[in-house]
Scaffold this motif. Structure first.
Motif, PDB file in Angstrom:
ATOM      1  N   ILE A   3       0.851  -1.187   0.000  1.00 46.16           N
ATOM      2  CA  ILE A   3       0.000   0.000   0.000  1.00 46.16           C
ATOM      3  C   ILE A   3       0.886   1.237   0.000  1.00 46.16           C
ATOM      4  N   ARG A   4       0.760   2.045  -1.033  1.00 40.05           N
ATOM      5  CA  ARG A   4       1.569   3.252  -1.180  1.00 40.05           C
ATOM      6  C   ARG A   4       0.824   4.422  -0.539  1.00 40.05           C
ATOM      7  N   VAL A   5       1.500   5.119   0.391  1.00 39.90           N
ATOM      8  CA  VAL A   5       0.849   6.153   1.191  1.00 39.90           C
ATOM      9  C   VAL A   5       1.581   7.481   1.070  1.00 39.90           C
ATOM     10  N   LEU A   6       0.800   8.555   0.974  1.00 40.78           N
ATOM     11  CA  LEU A   6       1.324   9.915   1.033  1.00 40.78           C
ATOM     12  C   LEU A   6       0.910  10.514   2.367  1.00 40.78           C
ATOM     13  N   VAL A   7       1.857  11.051   3.120  1.00 38.70           N
ATOM     14  CA  VAL A   7       1.590  11.637   4.433  1.00 38.70           C
ATOM     15  C   VAL A   7       1.771  13.149   4.363  1.00 38.70           C
ATOM     16  N   ARG A  48       0.036   9.444  -7.375  1.00 43.03           N
ATOM     17  CA  ARG A  48      -1.163   8.590  -7.332  1.00 43.03           C
ATOM     18  C   ARG A  48      -1.018   7.486  -6.275  1.00 43.03           C
ATOM     19  N   PRO A  49      -0.853   7.859  -5.000  1.00 39.44           N
ATOM     20  CA  PRO A  49      -0.737   6.846  -3.946  1.00 39.44           C
ATOM     21  C   PRO A  49      -2.044   6.092  -3.756  1.00 39.44           C
ATOM     22  N   ASP A  50      -1.959   4.950  -3.099  1.00 35.37           N
ATOM     23  CA  ASP A  50      -3.167   4.183  -2.810  1.00 35.37           C
ATOM     24  C   ASP A  50      -4.021   4.880  -1.752  1.00 35.37           C
ATOM     25  N   VAL A  51      -3.353   5.525  -0.796  1.00 38.31           N
ATOM     26  CA  VAL A  51      -4.054   6.245   0.269  1.00 38.31           C
ATOM     27  C   VAL A  51      -3.286   7.519   0.605  1.00 38.31           C
ATOM     28  N   CYS A  52      -4.036   8.607   0.824  1.00 32.73           N
ATOM     29  CA  CYS A  52      -3.456   9.855   1.317  1.00 32.73           C
ATOM     30  C   CYS A  52      -3.842  10.009   2.782  1.00 32.73           C
ATOM     31  N   LEU A  53      -2.893  10.320   3.643  1.00 41.15           N
ATOM     32  CA  LEU A  53      -3.145  10.536   5.065  1.00 41.15           C
ATOM     33  C   LEU A  53      -2.873  12.009   5.361  1.00 41.15           C
ATOM     34  N   PHE A  54      -3.934  12.793   5.552  1.00 44.01           N
ATOM     35  CA  PHE A  54      -3.822  14.244   5.656  1.00 44.01           C
ATOM     36  C   PHE A  54      -4.212  14.761   7.036  1.00 44.01           C
ATOM     37  N   ASP A  55      -3.383  15.665   7.571  1.00 47.01           N
ATOM     38  CA  ASP A  55      -3.764  16.444   8.746  1.00 47.01           C
ATOM     39  C   ASP A  55      -4.761  17.511   8.299  1.00 47.01           C
ATOM     40  N   ILE A  56      -5.542  18.046   9.230  1.00 52.46           N
ATOM     41  CA  ILE A  56      -6.503  19.088   8.860  1.00 52.46           C
ATOM     42  C   ILE A  56      -5.853  20.457   8.843  1.00 52.46           C
ATOM     43  N   ARG A  57      -5.180  20.823   9.928  1.00 55.44           N
ATOM     44  CA  ARG A  57      -4.605  22.155  10.042  1.00 55.44           C
ATOM     45  C   ARG A  57      -3.228  22.209   9.401  1.00 55.44           C
ATOM     46  N   MET A  58      -3.179  22.726   8.186  1.00 55.92           N
ATOM     47  CA  MET A  58      -1.919  22.895   7.467  1.00 55.92           C
ATOM     48  C   MET A  58      -1.916  24.258   6.791  1.00 55.92           C
ATOM     49  N   PRO A  59      -0.725  24.835   6.577  1.00 53.01           N
ATOM     50  CA  PRO A  59      -0.650  26.127   5.875  1.00 53.01           C
ATOM     51  C   PRO A  59      -0.947  25.978   4.389  1.00 53.01           C
TER      52      PRO A  59
END
Length: 223
Positions: A3-7, A48-59
């Motif tokens: 599983i390819r993930v973008l953090v 094109r990762p399988d899943v993106c893991l995103f924080d809410i508060r970002m600049p």
């Protein structure tokens, strides 16, 4: 399958910690990291990762806007996005789901739940614990939708109504199969049919539609 993930998280310590936890898993690989929303969207579109893991508060743009850009209603080929945050605020959850996120996690969830959530996201499955899903969607529904809920393009069958209700209660495909005494492939077929009939793109949208149309209050899924 790996599983390819973008953090994406603006705090380097948190971002590095998440990446370290995920890379320690035998079937997960962090393929990119971003410190702000704009960079996250750019990397996601390129990698094109399988899943993106995103924080809410970002600049730049926050995790909600980044999610909408990658998984919103106007996106033809949406990516799977899981939102992770420190703040257990209902307005964040609603905004994330409306933007197209498949799930919502808190940063204190722990490595096991985080890993489980990413596996579920990669498979298009539910990402929020059933009790939390029910609480959030019931509260969302009680506030009333901004527009009248859309009607299905074609009437649902009795079995599809049961599957719809089970999804709305946060059941996984395996749990639905056991509950209704049908095969896993049959569950997947019914879910695909429900999504086509109501115009939903994922399980969260199915659940939201069920609550918007009072499907559970009408007693569907209980037979």
């Amino acid at each position: 399958m790996t599983i390819r993930v973008l953090v994406a998280d603006d705090q380097e310590l948190v971002r590095s910690g998440l990446a370290m936890i995920l890379n320690a898993q035998p079937d997960i690989e962090v393929v990119g990291e971003a410190a702000d929303g704009r960079r996250a969207v750019e990397l996601a579109r390129r990698l094109r990762p399988d899943v993106c893991l995103f924080d809410i508060r970002m600049p730049g743009i926050d995790g909600i806007e980044a999610t909408r850009a990658l998984a919103g209603p106007a996106v033809a080929d949406p990516l799977a996005v899981v939102v992770i945050t420190t703040f257990d605020l209902d307005e964040y959850v609603y905004a994330a789901l409306r933007a197209g996120a498949l799930g919502f996690l808190l940063k204190d969830a722990g490595p096991a739940l985080l890993t489980q959530a990413l596996h579920a996201a990669a498979n298009g499955d539910a990402l929020i614990a059933p009790s939390v899903t029910t609480r959030l969607l019931r509260t969302f529904a009680s506030a009333g939708p901004a527009l009248p809920p859309r009607q299905p393009f074609e009437a649902l069958t009795g079995r599809e109504e049961q599957v719809l209700a089970a999804v709305a209660r946060g059941r996984t495909n395996s749990e639905i199969a056991d509950e209704l005494h049908i095969t896993l492939s049959t569950v997947k077929s019914h879910i695909a049919s429900v999504m086509a009939k109501i115009g939903a793109r994922n399980r969260v949208e199915i659940a939201m539609w069920a609550y918007e149309t009072d499907r559970l209050k009408q007693g569907f899924g209980g037979r």
